[in-house]
Structures are given as C-alpha cells and as structure tokens.
Design an enzyme around this catalytic site. Sequence first.
Site, mmCIF file in Angstrom:
data_model
loop_
_atom_site.group_PDB
_atom_site.id
_atom_site.type_symbol
_atom_site.label_atom_id
_atom_site.label_comp_id
_atom_site.label_asym_id
_atom_site.label_seq_id
_atom_site.Cartn_x
_atom_site.Cartn_y
_atom_site.Cartn_z
ATOM 1 C CB ALA A 94 33.261 -17.744 30.970
ATOM 2 N N GLY A 95 33.362 -14.381 29.995
ATOM 3 C CA GLY A 95 33.216 -13.193 28.572
ATOM 4 C C GLY A 95 33.825 -12.687 27.681
ATOM 5 C CD GLU A 152 30.693 -21.516 30.443
ATOM 6 O OE1 GLU A 152 31.194 -22.246 30.322
ATOM 7 O OE2 GLU A 152 31.116 -21.420 31.635
ATOM 8 C CD GLU A 154 33.263 -12.069 17.177
ATOM 9 O OE1 GLU A 154 33.958 -12.529 17.834
ATOM 10 O OE2 GLU A 154 32.069 -12.894 16.492
#
Length: 385
Positions: A128-129, A125, A365
């Site tokens: 929120a990564g 998000e 990642e």
Amino acid sequence: MLDESSVSEILATVRSFIRNDVVPLEAEIDANDDVPAHLRKAVKELGLYGFALPEEHGGLGLSMYDEVRLVMELGYTTPALRSLFGTNNGIAGHTLMAGGSPEQQAEWLPKIASGDVVASFALTEAEAGSDPSRLSTSARRDGEDWVLNGTKRFITNAPSADVFMVYARTDPDAAPARGISTFLVPKDSPGLTVGPKDAKMGQFGAWTADVYLDDVRVPHANLIGGDAGLHRGYLTAMQCLAHGRVHIAAVCVGLAERLVDETVGYAATREQGGQLIGEYQLIQGLIADSVTEYRAARSLVLDVARDFDSGADRRLGPSAAKYFASEAVGRIADRAVQVHGGSGYMRGIAVERFYRDVRLFRIYEGTSQIQQVIIAKQALRDRMT
C-alpha cells in the site's frame, strides 16, 4: 502571518546558512550517512522544524507561497538536511493540523515546531504505497484503548522519531478509503519496533526504516481528531500529501538550480580540444535545456503555491508541480553528469551525488504515474461536470 520584510530576512539567513555552512559538508554527510550534530543544532535554532506550522503553536506560520521560496533555498544542498525537519513541517505535522483536535494540537505542535519532538508519518506499507487506501495495518478497540498491528515501510526519520502518526484500518468492513483512522503512537510504546536503517541508492544522511507494530496499545485519546476523527484518516492523508507534493516540488527546484550552477560552472572552466567546453554548441544545447526546465519548474511551483494559498486548487496543481519538477530535475541531473563527462560518474563529484539523490523524488509523495492519474482525472472531472 509574517510580512514580506520578515520573510525576506528569513530567506537571506537560510540562504547564507545553506551555502556557507552546509554545502562544504555535503561530501562528509554522504560518506558518513549522517548530518553533523552542529548542523542539527543550527537548524533548530533557525526555527526550521516549524516554518510551516502555525505561529500560535510556535511555528513561523509561512504561507504555501513563502514556504516554497524557503524550501527552494533548502533544496540547493543535500536533501538529507531538509529531511531532518521535513516531516515535522510536512506530512506528519500537517496530520495534526488537518485532523487533530485542539487539545492534540496544543499538546504536540509546539514540541514538533521547536524540534524537541521529531514526528514521522507512518502510512506506507509494502502493498500500500501508491494506493494507501489498501493499507492493512489494523486498529481494534479494546475498552478505552486501541490495539495496533501491522508493518509500515520506508518511513522517513523512523530511526530518530519520537512519535509516529500511524494510519490504520479501524473498520475492516468499510470501503477501502473510508475505514482508516490515524493514531499518535510514541516511540517507546510497548510493541513498537523500528527496523535497521534502509540501505538506499542515495540521499545518505536521510534515514528511513520499517516500523513494526505488534499489539501496540494506545489510549483512545491518541486517536487523531478524537471521535470526530474516526474513519477520517484517508481524507487527512490526502490533504497532507497535497501540501507535501508542493513542498517536494520546491525541493526539486532548489536542486535543479544547484545542478544548473554546477553544470554552467564546469562548462565555463573545463577545456577540451584547446577550448572551453562551454564554447561547443552541443554543450550549450544541454545547458539551455536545463536552464529552461529549471525556470519552468520554478514558475510552475510558485504559481501552484499561490493557488494553494487562495484555495483555488489544492489537487491538480500540487500533482502537476510535483510531477513536472521531479521529472525535470532528473533530466537536469542527467545532463549535468553528461556535461561533466567521465568526471561526472566519479564519487566525490557533486553532480554524481545529486544524480543518485534526485531519483527518489519521482517515487515518493506519490509516483509520477500516480500524479498522471490524478492530473488526468481532475482535468476530465472539471470538464465533465
């Protein structure tokens, strides 16, 4: 699990396909921001949508060690090709493998492994990564359904996905990492909207987009893991990301090999000042550094994959491999452009395209900085306990 002879045959087939069929079309893929239909068909026929998924569900069931060897071959060309089926084998498919119920696995994994279904991993998000525990997408229970609301960002394959593995907060009062669950959300669910394709720096042909969830209603049966999976989404995500980091590190190794080949090939044929530039020691120094970093990254990834398979290390090693390989391929790409000189800065030259493509690997990642934190904390934990 496949024996070495079978794996070697697969590797040889994929290597031939990549170098003979895909490499000649790289510039076209970059220019059109699309992978041609005949290549999409070919990768399905080769079984590449399910190489990391269990054999009992139609995949090839490759071990982590064999997977990274295969992915190194895939990494030799444009990352857009691997991106077509990367999430099926990786973070989306592994969401079901790590957290799904037997019934969910039996229903979805065969379709994901065959490529009949493209799956997306909807975790990230805007706020929120690097720390997905802070995600704000919500899911509230309403009778036999769950109602989801929120926005996901930079979701790979979102424009072509058939199903999304959506991570959402199911307990707003729990600690950040303990109140998250995962849901199977089909693309045609009312209230689910995919935004326009992101305009990126590189990796054209690999599509990402935002995903909007506006009162999206899914049945309780779509809660991944069923009742046992409630509030376990964060743990599932961490397991998937650990696997994904080894996978991405292997992609970087494949790209590093290609960049070394492009660098050496150019230096061995390009003349300046009446001699080949490869005869100049300063050019040789750049080549030596790139060859050394490529070989170091390759050895590290293979070593980490062995430990992943044995269960000896599925935390520090994946982060170390992803951190080193993604940073190394960035340096190797930079040297490749430098050796090519002005030509390396021109569109249409492979090293210019790869220079743009590889920049992303230090971000997704888990950024390099997040990998540093994981590596250091784990190393300290091992010594302090």
